[in-house]
Write a protein that holds these residues in place. Structure first.
Motif, PDB file in Angstrom:
ATOM      1  N   MET A   1     -75.354  90.362  12.788  1.00 47.40           N
ATOM      2  CA  MET A   1     -75.500  91.424  12.033  1.00 47.40           C
ATOM      3  C   MET A   1     -74.926  91.394  10.601  1.00 47.40           C
ATOM      4  SD  MET A   1     -74.439  94.091  15.167  1.00 47.40           S
ATOM      5  CE  MET A   1     -73.333  94.953  14.088  1.00 47.40           C
ATOM      6  N   LEU A   2     -74.129  90.546  10.351  1.00 47.86           N
ATOM      7  CA  LEU A   2     -73.625  90.050   9.097  1.00 47.86           C
ATOM      8  C   LEU A   2     -74.849  89.782   8.172  1.00 47.86           C
ATOM      9  CD1 LEU A   2     -69.932  88.999   9.396  1.00 47.86           C
ATOM     10  CD2 LEU A   2     -70.741  91.134   8.405  1.00 47.86           C
ATOM     11  N   GLY A   3     -75.524  88.852   8.852  1.00 51.53           N
ATOM     12  CA  GLY A   3     -76.715  88.216   8.316  1.00 51.53           C
ATOM     13  C   GLY A   3     -77.601  89.261   7.490  1.00 51.53           C
ATOM     14  N   VAL A   4     -77.803  90.373   8.142  1.00 53.31           N
ATOM     15  CA  VAL A   4     -78.446  91.623   7.460  1.00 53.31           C
ATOM     16  C   VAL A   4     -78.161  91.840   6.117  1.00 53.31           C
ATOM     17  CG1 VAL A   4     -79.289  94.049   7.986  1.00 53.31           C
ATOM     18  CG2 VAL A   4     -79.043  92.408   9.896  1.00 53.31           C
ATOM     19  N   VAL A   5     -76.660  91.848   5.960  1.00 47.88           N
ATOM     20  CA  VAL A   5     -76.207  92.067   4.533  1.00 47.88           C
ATOM     21  C   VAL A   5     -75.955  91.023   3.697  1.00 47.88           C
ATOM     22  CG1 VAL A   5     -75.507  94.519   5.310  1.00 47.88           C
ATOM     23  CG2 VAL A   5     -74.025  92.549   5.572  1.00 47.88           C
ATOM     24  N   ASN A   6     -76.446  89.777   4.117  1.00 49.11           N
ATOM     25  CA  ASN A   6     -76.478  88.869   3.396  1.00 49.11           C
ATOM     26  C   ASN A   6     -75.033  88.014   3.373  1.00 49.11           C
ATOM     27  OD1 ASN A   6     -77.846  86.945   1.879  1.00 49.11           O
ATOM     28  ND2 ASN A   6     -77.220  87.896  -0.086  1.00 49.11           N
ATOM     29  N   VAL A   7     -74.504  88.182   4.484  1.00 47.49           N
ATOM     30  CA  VAL A   7     -73.005  87.375   4.794  1.00 47.49           C
ATOM     31  C   VAL A   7     -73.313  86.477   5.931  1.00 47.49           C
ATOM     32  CG1 VAL A   7     -70.660  87.688   5.307  1.00 47.49           C
ATOM     33  CG2 VAL A   7     -71.764  89.357   3.893  1.00 47.49           C
TER      34      VAL A   7
ATOM     35  N   VAL B   1     -70.517  73.696   4.310  1.00 47.46           N
ATOM     36  CA  VAL B   1     -72.073  73.817   4.821  1.00 47.46           C
ATOM     37  C   VAL B   1     -72.059  75.044   5.462  1.00 47.46           C
ATOM     38  CG1 VAL B   1     -72.459  71.256   4.660  1.00 47.46           C
ATOM     39  CG2 VAL B   1     -71.799  72.362   6.878  1.00 47.46           C
ATOM     40  N   ARG B   2     -73.266  75.363   5.706  1.00 45.83           N
ATOM     41  CA  ARG B   2     -73.494  76.656   6.355  1.00 45.83           C
ATOM     42  C   ARG B   2     -73.570  76.286   7.903  1.00 45.83           C
ATOM     43  NH1 ARG B   2     -78.693  80.512   5.755  1.00 45.83           N
ATOM     44  NH2 ARG B   2     -78.060  81.480   7.765  1.00 45.83           N
ATOM     45  N   SER B   3     -72.793  77.286   8.724  1.00 44.04           N
ATOM     46  CA  SER B   3     -72.417  77.059  10.095  1.00 44.04           C
ATOM     47  C   SER B   3     -73.643  78.000  10.910  1.00 44.04           C
ATOM     48  CB  SER B   3     -71.036  77.371  10.567  1.00 44.04           C
ATOM     49  OG  SER B   3     -70.535  77.043  11.670  1.00 44.04           O
ATOM     50  N   GLN B   4     -73.475  77.483  12.279  1.00 39.38           N
ATOM     51  CA  GLN B   4     -74.171  78.443  13.079  1.00 39.38           C
ATOM     52  C   GLN B   4     -73.518  79.772  13.367  1.00 39.38           C
ATOM     53  OE1 GLN B   4     -75.250  76.211  16.650  1.00 39.38           O
ATOM     54  NE2 GLN B   4     -77.038  75.245  15.512  1.00 39.38           N
ATOM     55  N   ARG B   5     -74.401  80.832  13.636  1.00 40.24           N
ATOM     56  CA  ARG B   5     -73.679  82.095  13.823  1.00 40.24           C
ATOM     57  C   ARG B   5     -73.359  81.944  15.508  1.00 40.24           C
ATOM     58  NH1 ARG B   5     -78.839  84.573  11.466  1.00 40.24           N
ATOM     59  NH2 ARG B   5     -78.217  84.553   9.234  1.00 40.24           N
ATOM     60  N   ILE B   6     -72.391  82.487  15.831  1.00 37.15           N
ATOM     61  CA  ILE B   6     -71.791  82.287  17.079  1.00 37.15           C
ATOM     62  C   ILE B   6     -71.761  83.660  17.902  1.00 37.15           C
ATOM     63  CG2 ILE B   6     -70.423  80.290  16.811  1.00 37.15           C
ATOM     64  CD1 ILE B   6     -67.897  82.172  16.751  1.00 37.15           C
ATOM     65  N   ASP B   7     -71.954  84.727  17.363  1.00 35.56           N
ATOM     66  CA  ASP B   7     -71.971  85.971  18.222  1.00 35.56           C
ATOM     67  C   ASP B   7     -72.753  87.252  17.596  1.00 35.56           C
ATOM     68  OD1 ASP B   7     -70.391  86.939  16.185  1.00 35.56           O
ATOM     69  OD2 ASP B   7     -68.489  86.774  17.211  1.00 35.56           O
ATOM     70  N   LEU B   8     -73.055  88.114  18.209  1.00 30.35           N
ATOM     71  CA  LEU B   8     -73.754  89.318  17.779  1.00 30.35           C
ATOM     72  C   LEU B   8     -73.014  89.836  16.351  1.00 30.35           C
ATOM     73  CD1 LEU B   8     -76.163  91.392  18.174  1.00 30.35           C
ATOM     74  CD2 LEU B   8     -74.544  92.702  19.408  1.00 30.35           C
ATOM     75  N   PHE B   9     -71.856  89.831  16.044  1.00 33.21           N
ATOM     76  CA  PHE B   9     -71.175  90.359  14.661  1.00 33.21           C
ATOM     77  C   PHE B   9     -71.840  89.532  13.733  1.00 33.21           C
ATOM     78  CE2 PHE B   9     -67.765  90.390  11.798  1.00 33.21           C
ATOM     79  CZ  PHE B   9     -67.994  91.778  11.436  1.00 33.21           C
ATOM     80  N   GLU B  10     -71.746  88.243  13.848  1.00 30.41           N
ATOM     81  CA  GLU B  10     -72.195  87.232  12.621  1.00 30.41           C
ATOM     82  C   GLU B  10     -73.671  87.487  12.433  1.00 30.41           C
ATOM     83  OE1 GLU B  10     -70.813  83.338  13.471  1.00 30.41           O
ATOM     84  OE2 GLU B  10     -68.785  83.816  12.765  1.00 30.41           O
TER      85      GLU B  10
END
Length: 60
Positions: free
Chosen positions: A34-40, A23-32
């Protein structure tokens, strides 16, 4: 003309144990975030003995 795009489901598997129940997990930091911007996005294995957390391309 209206085109019907069906949403294709990507089967994700845990890279540690191979379980497909993730399942999709919550993002825990700024790096994660920022990865959402590139669809990760972060995912977590739901197998009780594994619970491995990993990143994968695309959303469910």
């Amino acid at each position: 003309m209206i085109t019907n795009f069906s949403k294709t489901q990507v089967e994700r598997k845990c890279p540690k144990c191979g379980n497909s129940d993730v399942v999709r997990s919550q993002r825990i930091d700024l790096f994660e975030k920022m990865l959402g911007v590139v669809n990760v996005y972060p995912y977590r294995c739901q197998k009780h003995t594994c619970k491995h957390r990993f990143e994968s391309v695309g959303r469910e």
